[in-house]
Design a protein around this motif. Structure first.
Motif, PDB file in Angstrom:
ATOM      1  N   ARG B  64       4.896  21.829  36.602  1.00  0.00           N
ATOM      2  CA  ARG B  64       4.138  20.740  37.040  1.00  0.00           C
ATOM      3  C   ARG B  64       4.719  20.397  38.434  1.00  0.00           C
ATOM      4  O   ARG B  64       3.866  20.259  39.563  1.00  0.00           O
ATOM      5  N   ARG B  67       3.895  23.014  41.367  1.00  0.00           N
ATOM      6  CA  ARG B  67       2.513  22.897  41.734  1.00  0.00           C
ATOM      7  C   ARG B  67       2.453  22.025  43.001  1.00  0.00           C
ATOM      8  O   ARG B  67       1.728  22.055  44.157  1.00  0.00           O
ATOM      9  N   ASP B  68       2.745  20.709  42.698  1.00  0.00           N
ATOM     10  CA  ASP B  68       2.509  19.583  43.583  1.00  0.00           C
ATOM     11  C   ASP B  68       3.484  20.105  44.964  1.00  0.00           C
ATOM     12  O   ASP B  68       2.946  19.918  46.074  1.00  0.00           O
ATOM     13  N   ARG B  69       4.615  20.725  44.801  1.00  0.00           N
ATOM     14  CA  ARG B  69       5.418  20.994  45.848  1.00  0.00           C
ATOM     15  C   ARG B  69       4.791  22.224  46.686  1.00  0.00           C
ATOM     16  O   ARG B  69       4.886  22.113  48.059  1.00  0.00           O
ATOM     17  N   GLN B  72       0.827  21.061  47.850  1.00  0.00           N
ATOM     18  CA  GLN B  72       0.821  19.775  48.835  1.00  0.00           C
ATOM     19  C   GLN B  72       1.516  19.568  49.881  1.00  0.00           C
ATOM     20  O   GLN B  72       2.597  20.272  50.167  1.00  0.00           O
TER      21      GLN B  72
END
Lengths: 417, 417
Positions: B64, B67-69, B72
């Motif tokens: 999780r 995915r953000d790292r 984005q």
């Protein structure tokens, strides 16, 4: 001991600190609904995509070439300019010589390279439509390049003001080298130039011998309009592209297409590459490979590849604009513009909406937005706020607008002096 | 039309063009054996490594967060500073607060950020040991920061000259802000500071209030010596690191550790990050993830992870030095130094070894090397050449030295005026 007053003066400039300030507000109130970030929605991505894009690219160039490209320093201009040229042809109808393209660490580096290159001495200035993205102001400060604001007007650029500012600069002994603008769904205004304005701007820029720096991060997310670059018969447009919104922010791959010849040198791209060789040497080939894989997998058509994203952004923008209309029926002192696409809309409120009001809004009402004065260098926009909704769900937009309406109502009841 | 004379003056500077010139020679004579590139050997890598490193990192932070790292924009300082801090502890005995680290697009960006930050006005100058890597000269030109050369002497820095240059600068009303040096197996000299010089340099720098910019790309490839940073009791060292040689050039990940407090601001790292936010925004998280995976997989010990590379570079350097000894037995007018590690050695020849001789060498003798004058800004090194052998096989080194000996013999027979 080091002292801030003895470091580069840009470090004390609001342009370099305002992003930090805004991020801090978001960090301090994680429960608030935020209309602030102009970030792409990542929900359609998975980590496996990165692996697949890499494989697609390695298959395309072959394992032997791939090893050299991934594991060695590469050319400063980049290793995927041929694929970027095909993408420009597919998405924008732009014909660009791959040798005129420099792959950059995001579009921000492209902007920085242009500013450094075009600033020969203290006579040089950059024009830019106001309000403007703080990355423009900040990079300009780092290169000691003054920015002369040009009114955005109703269509994204006020041509009369453009001509007037050029005249004024020249009378003052200054050299306006280029004008920066985002012709499609601009950040922060959401404005787009109509076709007539585009054509007139191109002629005027050519006549005045001023380059147009066309930055196009949002063009894919809305009805298609020809880019300045595709309409340019004078060779006056330098095109800045970004794959952060259309492919993957975490790759940080952007580019600049600048085939303009330089007397005594190569092309403008060649000169930009010389500067880049002393800043980042080259854009990480691993990151370029990931973007290349995405381009190859989608047959260079990122407009098609972003159909789901475009639909989501469009839906969110409609929900935002419709939600505003329901909450502030005419006659109202709260007004807003109605962009046809992109990430941003601008709301005008009947009170000063500054950083203090933002902090209050986050703390008391649980809603975050961006004070527009940051995009005017403090010289305007005091009663405007920027709203972005690319990351929100319909429920969040609805709840966020309720909170925003509560803030506005509180402020109206206070009655501002 | 654009004119080179109306672009930033650095674009006409030899520092920004010499790398291009040298690359062109290599491109024009692909059959020549080249002692020029200071590049890491990529033979131990495979494309699958990239996939594995990514997976190791994603497992480490969880899908999780990953995915953000990866998808984005990330923090400007980076997303892997905690892992870099552990690597510094393991490899160099350095204790660094992760918040004092800024991850950069290669070490070059770190250098550029430092120069931009430390250059407040026209009084500021940078000291640097001469001969020096052209990336130093080039970045300094882009930031309008004059570079004052300090003699390398026999140990990598001549302390008397260091003190004398600081005095001279101050008498001239200038502010020497920092001194750049590569204490271990320097590029281009191959020199390393002995322990005594390191300790004396630290005291002297603290006494004189001049920062030391310690750049350490080659330290792992030879006998271990404590870094300046690990010996620093004064807080005077800013440490620049690069993973290009020790992990993967194609990721372009470097960093700077700069915990020095800034009166009126945060730490020097905070100020560097503000500048970076306007140049590259952040270092591609995808590239950071690949390096992070390599660090995790090797338990942060890159010295151990590079055992095969270190052995290969050491063997090549011995073959080079032994091969020179066989071909130029004493007494000879050809001499060279004997670095204990790293990528480079310097050969002194009894004639001017400039770019013209290099072109002749490539064309007629099939051997390429780097004229040292490029590292002196044209102010010295005219009869010296830099030899690198990190990319060559034993047979290539042998054949290359035969060709080099033939060139030298031809030039000696000509008898230079």
């Amino acid at each position: 001991m080091l002292d801030l007053s003895e470091l580069h003066p840009s470090l004390s400039d609001p342009a370099l600190t305002s992003m930090n300030l805004l991020n801090e507000v978001a960090d301090r109130y994680p429960g608030a609904i935020s209309f602030a970030p102009g970030r792409p929605y990542a929900g359609f991505f998975s980590v496996e995509d990165v692996h697949r894009y890499l494989r697609v690219y390695v298959d395309h160039i072959g394992p032997r070439v791939a090893r050299d490209r991934l594991f060695q320093y590469g050319r400063t201009k980049g290793v995927i300019q041929d694929l970027i040229a095909r993408n420009l042809a597919a998405d924008e109808g732009i014909t660009a010589d791959p040798e005129s393209i420099v792959v950059t660490v995001g579009c921000q580096e492209a902007l920085f390279l242009l500013m450094r290159t075009l600033r020969a001495d203290e006579r040089d200035v950059l024009l830019a439509t106001t309000p403007m993205y703080v990355g423009v102001t900040g990079a300009a400060r780092l290169t000691d390049l003054p920015v002369v604001p040009v009114e955005s007007g109703r269509t994204g650029i006020d041509l009369d003001d453009f001509a007037a500012k050029i005249d004024k600069c020249r009378r003052d002994g200054l050299r306006p080298r280029a004008c920066y603008l985002v012709p499609d769904f601009a950040n922060p205004t959401g404005l787009s130039l109509d076709l007539e304005t585009r054509l007139a701007l191109l002629d005027l820029a050519a006549e005045q011998d001023v380059l147009l720096l066309e930055d196009n991060p949002y063009g894919l997310f809305g009805p298609r309009m020809p880019t300045l670059r595709s309409l340019d018969r004078h060779g006056v447009v330098v095109y800045l592209g970004s794959y952060s919104k259309t492919a993957m922010p975490g790759a940080r791959v952007g580019f600049v297409a600048a085939g303009q010849p330089v007397r005594g040198g190569g092309t403008l791209a060649d000169e930009l590459a010389k500067v880049k060789s002393m800043i980042s040497v080259n854009t990480p080939p691993v990151a370029q490979a990931v973007i290349a894989g995405k381009l190859l997998e989608n047959d260079f058509d990122l407009r098609a590849a972003n159909r789901a994203e475009t639909e989501l952004y469009g839906r969110n923008l409609r929900l935002l604009l419709d939600g505003l209309a329901r909450r502030f029926p005419p006659p109202s002192r709260v007004t807003w513009n109605r962009p046809g696409g992109g990430f941003f809309a601008v709301l005008s409120v009947p009170f000063t909406a500054d950083d203090e009001v933002l902090a209050h809004s986050a703390r008391e009402h649980g809603v975050i937005w961006t004070p527009m004065h940051h995009f005017y260098g403090g010289q305007g926009g005091h009663r405007q706020i920027r709203l972005a909704c690319s990351l929100l769900t319909p429920d969040q937009i609805d709840a966020g607008l309720d909170r925003l309406a509560a803030l506005i109502s509180e402020w109206e009841q206070r009655g501002e002096q």
